[in-house]
Write a protein that holds these residues in place. Structure first.
Motif, PDB file in Angstrom:
ATOM      1  N   GLN A 199       2.454   4.733   6.049  1.00  0.00           N
ATOM      2  CA  GLN A 199       3.211   5.978   6.002  1.00  0.00           C
ATOM      3  C   GLN A 199       2.295   7.136   6.375  1.00  0.00           C
ATOM      4  O   GLN A 199       1.095   7.123   6.102  1.00  0.00           O
ATOM      5  CB  GLN A 199       3.775   6.191   4.595  1.00  0.00           C
ATOM      6  CG  GLN A 199       4.857   5.217   4.219  1.00  0.00           C
ATOM      7  CD  GLN A 199       5.347   5.405   2.799  1.00  0.00           C
ATOM      8  OE1 GLN A 199       6.299   4.751   2.392  1.00  0.00           O
ATOM      9  NE2 GLN A 199       4.708   6.280   2.026  1.00  0.00           N
ATOM     10  N   SER A 200       2.886   8.176   6.936  1.00  0.00           N
ATOM     11  CA  SER A 200       2.094   9.304   7.424  1.00  0.00           C
ATOM     12  C   SER A 200       1.401  10.065   6.310  1.00  0.00           C
ATOM     13  O   SER A 200       0.411  10.765   6.549  1.00  0.00           O
ATOM     14  CB  SER A 200       2.984  10.260   8.231  1.00  0.00           C
ATOM     15  OG  SER A 200       4.048  10.749   7.427  1.00  0.00           O
ATOM     16  N   ASP A 201       1.886   9.918   5.062  1.00  0.00           N
ATOM     17  CA  ASP A 201       1.245  10.635   3.963  1.00  0.00           C
ATOM     18  C   ASP A 201       0.033   9.889   3.403  1.00  0.00           C
ATOM     19  O   ASP A 201      -0.679  10.420   2.554  1.00  0.00           O
ATOM     20  CB  ASP A 201       2.243  10.927   2.845  1.00  0.00           C
ATOM     21  CG  ASP A 201       2.824   9.665   2.228  1.00  0.00           C
ATOM     22  OD1 ASP A 201       2.891   8.633   2.924  1.00  0.00           O
ATOM     23  OD2 ASP A 201       3.211   9.697   1.048  1.00  0.00           O
ATOM     24  N   LYS A 202      -0.221   8.677   3.853  1.00  0.00           N
ATOM     25  CA  LYS A 202      -1.419   7.945   3.450  1.00  0.00           C
ATOM     26  C   LYS A 202      -2.555   8.308   4.400  1.00  0.00           C
ATOM     27  O   LYS A 202      -2.385   8.283   5.627  1.00  0.00           O
ATOM     28  CB  LYS A 202      -1.181   6.432   3.494  1.00  0.00           C
ATOM     29  CG  LYS A 202      -0.062   5.940   2.583  1.00  0.00           C
ATOM     30  CD  LYS A 202      -0.370   6.119   1.111  1.00  0.00           C
ATOM     31  CE  LYS A 202       0.687   5.444   0.240  1.00  0.00           C
ATOM     32  NZ  LYS A 202       0.488   5.697  -1.202  1.00  0.00           N
ATOM     33  N   ARG A 203      -3.716   8.640   3.845  1.00  0.00           N
ATOM     34  CA  ARG A 203      -4.889   8.995   4.647  1.00  0.00           C
ATOM     35  C   ARG A 203      -5.807   7.779   4.702  1.00  0.00           C
ATOM     36  O   ARG A 203      -6.307   7.324   3.674  1.00  0.00           O
ATOM     37  CB  ARG A 203      -5.629  10.190   4.038  1.00  0.00           C
ATOM     38  CG  ARG A 203      -4.762  11.414   3.785  1.00  0.00           C
ATOM     39  CD  ARG A 203      -4.079  11.933   5.028  1.00  0.00           C
ATOM     40  NE  ARG A 203      -5.016  12.161   6.135  1.00  0.00           N
ATOM     41  CZ  ARG A 203      -4.653  12.687   7.308  1.00  0.00           C
ATOM     42  NH1 ARG A 203      -3.381  13.020   7.517  1.00  0.00           N
ATOM     43  NH2 ARG A 203      -5.559  12.865   8.260  1.00  0.00           N
ATOM     44  N   GLY A 254      -0.923   7.424  -4.858  1.00  0.00           N
ATOM     45  CA  GLY A 254      -2.145   7.938  -4.265  1.00  0.00           C
ATOM     46  C   GLY A 254      -2.076   7.960  -2.753  1.00  0.00           C
ATOM     47  O   GLY A 254      -1.216   7.327  -2.133  1.00  0.00           O
ATOM     48  N   VAL A 255      -3.000   8.707  -2.147  1.00  0.00           N
ATOM     49  CA  VAL A 255      -2.966   8.877  -0.691  1.00  0.00           C
ATOM     50  C   VAL A 255      -4.229   8.385   0.011  1.00  0.00           C
ATOM     51  O   VAL A 255      -4.176   8.048   1.194  1.00  0.00           O
ATOM     52  CB  VAL A 255      -2.729  10.358  -0.313  1.00  0.00           C
ATOM     53  CG1 VAL A 255      -1.384  10.824  -0.841  1.00  0.00           C
ATOM     54  CG2 VAL A 255      -3.841  11.251  -0.839  1.00  0.00           C
ATOM     55  N   ALA A 256      -5.360   8.341  -0.690  1.00  0.00           N
ATOM     56  CA  ALA A 256      -6.621   7.972  -0.048  1.00  0.00           C
ATOM     57  C   ALA A 256      -6.753   6.456  -0.015  1.00  0.00           C
ATOM     58  O   ALA A 256      -6.907   5.809  -1.055  1.00  0.00           O
ATOM     59  CB  ALA A 256      -7.801   8.585  -0.791  1.00  0.00           C
ATOM     60  N   VAL A 257      -6.683   5.890   1.189  1.00  0.00           N
ATOM     61  CA  VAL A 257      -6.647   4.438   1.363  1.00  0.00           C
ATOM     62  C   VAL A 257      -7.887   3.967   2.116  1.00  0.00           C
ATOM     63  O   VAL A 257      -8.249   4.537   3.153  1.00  0.00           O
ATOM     64  CB  VAL A 257      -5.390   4.016   2.155  1.00  0.00           C
ATOM     65  CG1 VAL A 257      -5.376   2.506   2.400  1.00  0.00           C
ATOM     66  CG2 VAL A 257      -4.127   4.458   1.431  1.00  0.00           C
ATOM     67  N   VAL A 294       0.840  -1.202   0.000  1.00  0.00           N
ATOM     68  CA  VAL A 294       0.000   0.000   0.000  1.00  0.00           C
ATOM     69  C   VAL A 294       0.874   1.251   0.000  1.00  0.00           C
ATOM     70  O   VAL A 294       0.633   2.204  -0.751  1.00  0.00           O
ATOM     71  CB  VAL A 294      -0.947   0.010   1.218  1.00  0.00           C
ATOM     72  CG1 VAL A 294      -1.665   1.358   1.334  1.00  0.00           C
ATOM     73  CG2 VAL A 294      -1.959  -1.124   1.124  1.00  0.00           C
ATOM     74  N   ASN A 295       1.890   1.264   0.838  1.00  0.00           N
ATOM     75  CA  ASN A 295       2.769   2.441   0.938  1.00  0.00           C
ATOM     76  C   ASN A 295       3.495   2.739  -0.368  1.00  0.00           C
ATOM     77  O   ASN A 295       3.804   3.900  -0.669  1.00  0.00           O
ATOM     78  CB  ASN A 295       3.769   2.245   2.070  1.00  0.00           C
ATOM     79  CG  ASN A 295       3.131   2.333   3.448  1.00  0.00           C
ATOM     80  OD1 ASN A 295       2.066   2.936   3.610  1.00  0.00           O
ATOM     81  ND2 ASN A 295       3.755   1.719   4.447  1.00  0.00           N
ATOM     82  N   GLY A 309     -15.298   5.878  -6.913  1.00  0.00           N
ATOM     83  CA  GLY A 309     -13.975   6.425  -7.189  1.00  0.00           C
ATOM     84  C   GLY A 309     -13.379   7.261  -6.082  1.00  0.00           C
ATOM     85  O   GLY A 309     -12.440   8.014  -6.318  1.00  0.00           O
ATOM     86  N   ARG A 310     -13.861   7.094  -4.864  1.00  0.00           N
ATOM     87  CA  ARG A 310     -13.379   7.948  -3.765  1.00  0.00           C
ATOM     88  C   ARG A 310     -11.930   7.657  -3.390  1.00  0.00           C
ATOM     89  O   ARG A 310     -11.199   8.565  -2.971  1.00  0.00           O
ATOM     90  CB  ARG A 310     -14.275   7.752  -2.535  1.00  0.00           C
ATOM     91  CG  ARG A 310     -13.732   8.418  -1.284  1.00  0.00           C
ATOM     92  CD  ARG A 310     -14.712   8.391  -0.144  1.00  0.00           C
ATOM     93  NE  ARG A 310     -14.122   8.850   1.102  1.00  0.00           N
ATOM     94  CZ  ARG A 310     -14.791   9.030   2.239  1.00  0.00           C
ATOM     95  NH1 ARG A 310     -16.095   8.780   2.269  1.00  0.00           N
ATOM     96  NH2 ARG A 310     -14.193   9.438   3.329  1.00  0.00           N
ATOM     97  N   PHE A 311     -11.478   6.412  -3.510  1.00  0.00           N
ATOM     98  CA  PHE A 311     -10.172   6.019  -2.975  1.00  0.00           C
ATOM     99  C   PHE A 311      -9.162   5.740  -4.084  1.00  0.00           C
ATOM    100  O   PHE A 311      -9.512   5.321  -5.189  1.00  0.00           O
ATOM    101  CB  PHE A 311     -10.324   4.771  -2.089  1.00  0.00           C
ATOM    102  CG  PHE A 311     -11.195   5.004  -0.888  1.00  0.00           C
ATOM    103  CD1 PHE A 311     -10.711   5.636   0.245  1.00  0.00           C
ATOM    104  CD2 PHE A 311     -12.532   4.603  -0.904  1.00  0.00           C
ATOM    105  CE1 PHE A 311     -11.524   5.865   1.342  1.00  0.00           C
ATOM    106  CE2 PHE A 311     -13.360   4.819   0.199  1.00  0.00           C
ATOM    107  CZ  PHE A 311     -12.855   5.458   1.318  1.00  0.00           C
ATOM    108  N   ASP A 312      -7.895   5.969  -3.750  1.00  0.00           N
ATOM    109  CA  ASP A 312      -6.796   5.613  -4.646  1.00  0.00           C
ATOM    110  C   ASP A 312      -6.399   4.149  -4.482  1.00  0.00           C
ATOM    111  O   ASP A 312      -5.921   3.521  -5.432  1.00  0.00           O
ATOM    112  CB  ASP A 312      -5.565   6.482  -4.352  1.00  0.00           C
ATOM    113  CG  ASP A 312      -5.844   7.967  -4.524  1.00  0.00           C
ATOM    114  OD1 ASP A 312      -6.376   8.344  -5.586  1.00  0.00           O
ATOM    115  OD2 ASP A 312      -5.553   8.742  -3.587  1.00  0.00           O
ATOM    116  N   ILE A 313      -6.557   3.645  -3.279  1.00  0.00           N
ATOM    117  CA  ILE A 313      -6.098   2.301  -2.928  1.00  0.00           C
ATOM    118  C   ILE A 313      -7.120   1.668  -1.996  1.00  0.00           C
ATOM    119  O   ILE A 313      -7.644   2.348  -1.102  1.00  0.00           O
ATOM    120  CB  ILE A 313      -4.733   2.347  -2.194  1.00  0.00           C
ATOM    121  CG1 ILE A 313      -3.704   3.153  -2.986  1.00  0.00           C
ATOM    122  CG2 ILE A 313      -4.221   0.943  -1.882  1.00  0.00           C
ATOM    123  CD1 ILE A 313      -2.548   3.671  -2.134  1.00  0.00           C
ATOM    124  N   ALA A 314      -7.392   0.389  -2.189  1.00  0.00           N
ATOM    125  CA  ALA A 314      -8.180  -0.370  -1.225  1.00  0.00           C
ATOM    126  C   ALA A 314      -7.436  -1.648  -0.897  1.00  0.00           C
ATOM    127  O   ALA A 314      -6.884  -2.305  -1.790  1.00  0.00           O
ATOM    128  CB  ALA A 314      -9.571  -0.694  -1.768  1.00  0.00           C
TER     129      ALA A 314
END
Length: 228
Positions: free
Chosen positions: A77-81, A59-62, A54-55, A123-128
């Motif tokens: 990581q702190s930059d992932k929300r 993208g940042v929205a997880v 994931v890190n 489409g809200r998230f970059d990563i799931a």
């Protein structure tokens, strides 16, 4: 080492009986107090490897599906929300305590939601990422479809799960444990083919994870949506 993800025709996906949501809630109500000490230890290596994936992903929205007691939350990581969801109120209580105690400022929300019908906008998230969830939800195909919906085209979808062995002594044990699925809260004999329909399998990869290849990390890049 990666392996090509293969599926079988849909008619062979019936497999073992699905767990219903009430069975899942009841099982994790029983497990909540000892989950970290029992399953948490066994799954620690696979969890760390999944979060590392994931890190690395753009993208940042997880979205973490099946966040449970929040064991993975300190690893991001702190930059992932992070938005975490789970069906178990008891597990979420422990996750919220972890967030407070460790001051995890990048955890935006922890919500009691159904993974098969989250209600999030498309489409809200970059990563799931769904860790140890596919063999728990009542309808795994619906889980996969929902994650494809809520992740943007080109985003990353990851599954971590134990998948049934095709043959040998381990497969015999898995089948023998299958009748205890409701008590366990997961399917020991869960077939990988129940998660992804054949028409959705293009481009998927799977690789075995520690310990002993007990879990696999399945990954895909979310394809563009086709308007019907």
């Amino acid at each position: 080492m990666s392996e090509v993800f293969k599926t079988v025709p849909a008619e062979s996906m019936a497999g073992s009986a699905s767990l219903d949501a009430d069975a899942v809630r009841a099982a994790y109500r029983r497990w909540a107090g000892i989950y970290d000490y029992v399953f948490g230890a066994v799954s620690a290596s696979a969890r760390a490897e999944a979060v590392a994936a994931v890190n690395r992903a753009p993208g940042v929205a997880v979205l973490e599906v099946g966040v449970g007691t929040g064991l993975a939350l300190p690893l991001y990581q702190s930059d992932k929300r992070i938005t975490g969801i789970d069906l178990s109120a008891e597990m979420l209580d422990r996750a919220r305590s972890r967030v407070r105690q460790q001051a995890l400022a990048n955890v935006d929300q922890l919500l009691e939601l159904d993974a098969e019908d989250t209600g999030f906008e498309t489409g809200r998230f970059d990563i799931a990422v769904a860790m140890f969830v596919a063999s728990v939800v009542p309808h795994p195909i619906k889980l996969a479809a929902e994650l494809r919906r809520v992740v943007r085209p080109g985003g990353t979808i990851l599954f971590v799960n134990h998948f049934a062995s095709e043959s040998g002594p381990v497969s015999w044990v898995e089948r023998a444990m299958a009748p205890a699925s409701r008590a366990l809260g997961w399917h020991p004999d869960f077939a990988i083919d129940r998660l992804i329909a054949p028409e959705d399998a293009a481009g998927l990869t799977a690789r075995r994870m520690r310990p002993f290849g007990l879990f696999r990390l399945v990954s895909m890049i979310n394809p563009p949506r086709v308007e019907r």
